[in-house]
Scaffold this motif. Sequence first.
Motif, PDB file in Angstrom:
ATOM      1  N   THR A  76       0.713  -1.330   0.092  1.00 60.49           N
ATOM      2  CA  THR A  76       0.089   0.146  -0.086  1.00 60.49           C
ATOM      3  C   THR A  76       0.885   1.202   0.017  1.00 60.49           C
ATOM      4  O   THR A  76       0.535   1.978  -0.963  1.00 60.49           O
ATOM      5  N   ALA A  77       2.132   1.408   0.640  1.00 60.06           N
ATOM      6  CA  ALA A  77       2.612   2.270   0.847  1.00 60.06           C
ATOM      7  C   ALA A  77       3.529   2.808  -0.602  1.00 60.06           C
ATOM      8  O   ALA A  77       3.757   3.960  -1.111  1.00 60.06           O
ATOM      9  N   GLU A  78       3.881   1.641  -1.100  1.00 60.23           N
ATOM     10  CA  GLU A  78       4.391   1.748  -2.441  1.00 60.23           C
ATOM     11  C   GLU A  78       3.678   2.279  -3.589  1.00 60.23           C
ATOM     12  O   GLU A  78       3.935   3.088  -4.192  1.00 60.23           O
ATOM     13  N   LYS A  79       2.445   1.889  -3.481  1.00 59.99           N
ATOM     14  CA  LYS A  79       1.509   2.252  -4.398  1.00 59.99           C
ATOM     15  C   LYS A  79       1.196   3.535  -4.197  1.00 59.99           C
ATOM     16  O   LYS A  79       0.981   4.348  -5.332  1.00 59.99           O
ATOM     17  N   SER A  80       0.999   4.029  -3.136  1.00 55.13           N
ATOM     18  CA  SER A  80       0.802   5.496  -2.795  1.00 55.13           C
ATOM     19  C   SER A  80       1.804   6.356  -3.399  1.00 55.13           C
ATOM     20  O   SER A  80       1.681   7.426  -3.747  1.00 55.13           O
ATOM     21  N   ALA A 207       4.170   0.294 -11.543  1.00 51.59           N
ATOM     22  CA  ALA A 207       4.038  -1.291 -10.986  1.00 51.59           C
ATOM     23  C   ALA A 207       5.108  -1.012  -9.817  1.00 51.59           C
ATOM     24  O   ALA A 207       6.290  -0.381  -9.873  1.00 51.59           O
ATOM     25  N   ASP A 208       4.657  -1.604  -8.679  1.00 49.23           N
ATOM     26  CA  ASP A 208       5.654  -1.669  -7.515  1.00 49.23           C
ATOM     27  C   ASP A 208       6.732  -2.737  -7.777  1.00 49.23           C
ATOM     28  O   ASP A 208       6.588  -3.478  -8.768  1.00 49.23           O
ATOM     29  N   ALA A 209       7.814  -2.725  -6.822  1.00 51.41           N
ATOM     30  CA  ALA A 209       8.870  -3.768  -7.181  1.00 51.41           C
ATOM     31  C   ALA A 209       8.631  -5.157  -6.910  1.00 51.41           C
ATOM     32  O   ALA A 209       9.285  -5.949  -7.599  1.00 51.41           O
ATOM     33  N   SER A 210       7.619  -5.431  -6.435  1.00 53.40           N
ATOM     34  CA  SER A 210       7.276  -6.735  -6.366  1.00 53.40           C
ATOM     35  C   SER A 210       6.989  -7.455  -7.760  1.00 53.40           C
ATOM     36  O   SER A 210       6.855  -8.609  -7.808  1.00 53.40           O
ATOM     37  N   LYS A 211       6.509  -6.567  -8.639  1.00 54.56           N
ATOM     38  CA  LYS A 211       6.247  -7.020 -10.134  1.00 54.56           C
ATOM     39  C   LYS A 211       7.381  -7.556 -10.750  1.00 54.56           C
ATOM     40  O   LYS A 211       7.194  -8.257 -11.933  1.00 54.56           O
ATOM     41  N   TRP A 212       8.660  -7.032 -10.316  1.00 56.99           N
ATOM     42  CA  TRP A 212       9.866  -7.416 -11.354  1.00 56.99           C
ATOM     43  C   TRP A 212      10.093  -9.008 -11.209  1.00 56.99           C
ATOM     44  O   TRP A 212       9.856  -9.587 -10.190  1.00 56.99           O
ATOM     45  N   ARG A 213      10.194  -9.422 -12.493  1.00 57.71           N
ATOM     46  CA  ARG A 213      10.186 -11.049 -12.509  1.00 57.71           C
ATOM     47  C   ARG A 213       9.259 -11.809 -12.108  1.00 57.71           C
ATOM     48  O   ARG A 213       9.133 -12.928 -12.197  1.00 57.71           O
ATOM     49  N   THR A 214       8.041 -11.130 -11.954  1.00 60.26           N
ATOM     50  CA  THR A 214       6.661 -11.863 -11.912  1.00 60.26           C
ATOM     51  C   THR A 214       6.293 -11.962 -13.375  1.00 60.26           C
ATOM     52  O   THR A 214       6.240 -11.154 -14.034  1.00 60.26           O
ATOM     53  N   VAL A 215       5.800 -13.349 -13.957  1.00 60.89           N
ATOM     54  CA  VAL A 215       5.082 -13.171 -15.178  1.00 60.89           C
ATOM     55  C   VAL A 215       3.677 -13.816 -15.158  1.00 60.89           C
ATOM     56  O   VAL A 215       3.482 -14.903 -14.593  1.00 60.89           O
ATOM     57  N   GLY A 216       2.965 -13.299 -15.677  1.00 61.50           N
ATOM     58  CA  GLY A 216       1.625 -13.655 -16.093  1.00 61.50           C
ATOM     59  C   GLY A 216       1.449 -14.446 -17.347  1.00 61.50           C
ATOM     60  O   GLY A 216       2.325 -14.553 -18.137  1.00 61.50           O
ATOM     61  N   LEU A 217       0.395 -15.135 -17.439  1.00 59.40           N
ATOM     62  CA  LEU A 217       0.083 -16.003 -18.485  1.00 59.40           C
ATOM     63  C   LEU A 217       0.008 -15.196 -19.941  1.00 59.40           C
ATOM     64  O   LEU A 217       0.616 -15.845 -20.838  1.00 59.40           O
ATOM     65  N   SER A 218      -0.319 -13.946 -19.953  1.00 60.38           N
ATOM     66  CA  SER A 218      -0.428 -13.228 -21.253  1.00 60.38           C
ATOM     67  C   SER A 218       0.208 -12.211 -21.406  1.00 60.38           C
ATOM     68  O   SER A 218       0.330 -11.345 -20.374  1.00 60.38           O
ATOM     69  N   ARG A 219       0.956 -11.977 -22.212  1.00 56.65           N
ATOM     70  CA  ARG A 219       1.516 -10.746 -22.549  1.00 56.65           C
ATOM     71  C   ARG A 219       0.968  -9.643 -23.118  1.00 56.65           C
ATOM     72  O   ARG A 219       0.199  -9.702 -23.894  1.00 56.65           O
ATOM     73  N   ILE A 220       1.283  -8.523 -22.556  1.00 56.87           N
ATOM     74  CA  ILE A 220       0.629  -7.287 -22.869  1.00 56.87           C
ATOM     75  C   ILE A 220       1.479  -6.397 -24.061  1.00 56.87           C
ATOM     76  O   ILE A 220       1.042  -6.125 -25.192  1.00 56.87           O
ATOM     77  N   ALA A 221       2.897  -6.286 -23.525  1.00 65.48           N
ATOM     78  CA  ALA A 221       3.688  -5.535 -24.418  1.00 65.48           C
ATOM     79  C   ALA A 221       5.151  -5.830 -23.920  1.00 65.48           C
ATOM     80  O   ALA A 221       5.338  -6.146 -22.646  1.00 65.48           O
ATOM     81  N   VAL A 228       7.607   5.572 -19.954  1.00 66.00           N
ATOM     82  CA  VAL A 228       7.847   5.726 -18.648  1.00 66.00           C
ATOM     83  C   VAL A 228       7.536   4.373 -17.760  1.00 66.00           C
ATOM     84  O   VAL A 228       6.417   3.878 -18.028  1.00 66.00           O
ATOM     85  N   VAL A 229       8.443   4.019 -16.898  1.00 66.96           N
ATOM     86  CA  VAL A 229       7.886   3.210 -15.551  1.00 66.96           C
ATOM     87  C   VAL A 229       8.163   3.610 -14.433  1.00 66.96           C
ATOM     88  O   VAL A 229       9.180   4.342 -14.266  1.00 66.96           O
ATOM     89  N   ILE A 230       7.160   3.876 -13.470  1.00 66.88           N
ATOM     90  CA  ILE A 230       7.170   4.646 -12.022  1.00 66.88           C
ATOM     91  C   ILE A 230       7.122   3.191 -11.384  1.00 66.88           C
ATOM     92  O   ILE A 230       6.103   2.583 -11.137  1.00 66.88           O
ATOM     93  N   THR A 231       8.086   3.222 -10.284  1.00 65.95           N
ATOM     94  CA  THR A 231       8.118   2.133  -9.423  1.00 65.95           C
ATOM     95  C   THR A 231       8.558   2.616  -8.228  1.00 65.95           C
ATOM     96  O   THR A 231       8.683   3.750  -8.132  1.00 65.95           O
ATOM     97  N   ASP A 232       8.997   1.832  -7.334  1.00 64.57           N
ATOM     98  CA  ASP A 232       9.473   2.194  -5.983  1.00 64.57           C
ATOM     99  C   ASP A 232      10.904   1.789  -5.583  1.00 64.57           C
ATOM    100  O   ASP A 232      11.589   1.149  -6.368  1.00 64.57           O
TER     101      ASP A 232
END
Length: 263
Positions: A76-80, A207-221, A228-232
């Motif tokens: 929550t703090a990271e997303k804020s 995307a917060d830092a926990s999203k790095w190296r996480t892979v979902g089933l379907s690619r967006i791009a 720009v990528v905004i993270t924490d």
Amino acid sequence: MLASQRRRRIAEELARAGAVRVADLAIALDVSEMTVRRDLERMQEAGVLVKVHGGAVPAGRSAEEPGFDVKLERATAEKSAIAKAAVNLVPPGSSVALSGGTTTWSLARLLPSVPGITVLTNSLSAATELHRQRPAPSVVLSGGVRTPSDALVGPIADAAIRSLYVDLLFLGVHGMDPDAGYTTPNLAEAETNRTFVANARRVVVVADASKWRTVGLSRIAPLEAADVVITDEGLPLEARRALSEVTELVVAPLGPGSIREVG
């Protein structure tokens, strides 16, 4: 090394790291990438893993889609912090798109501070939050079929989004990976997000830092599709370097201090 031994090693690495890459496995196992791909195919047939672009993730994880309320309690703090950095990129009088997600929902709470904007979104939660604010901006809701992440997707959503062009897209993602790019567990949501990307002059991934190296089933791009990528601050150094090579990276501080740009 026997095939059974290789596959056991792959399964062990998958359990340890949460994802594996074909190129890395080929080096570690001293075999060709084609051999690794055949092993992954057999392991996918056995239900051990799910192949993704450039590698594989454990079976059940890449298609797992937590509900909106579950994700709302995470980071929550990271997303804020990310939302506070993101709102600074929105010019008065601009058209803004918000994809589904809890990070974009955090941004929706701040957008009414920017005068004269129009917001296009497929997120029911973001639209509700925007309407709750005073003064409320003009909001266009795409329509469509609801997903567990509270996003509206499918042909109706895609057609509505395709008919509009926005100055700025804030895209929430399930994961970001050097090989897989930006991904989501939901096939229909991936298609809707690709439509968003195609119809935006500028794409900002939040995307917060926990999203790095996480892979979902379907690619967006791919990673380079984002302007720009905004993270924490939790994003590791190797991730910062990888992202900075292909896009502008903004690291939002969790404590006092100014926003830091890398690359």
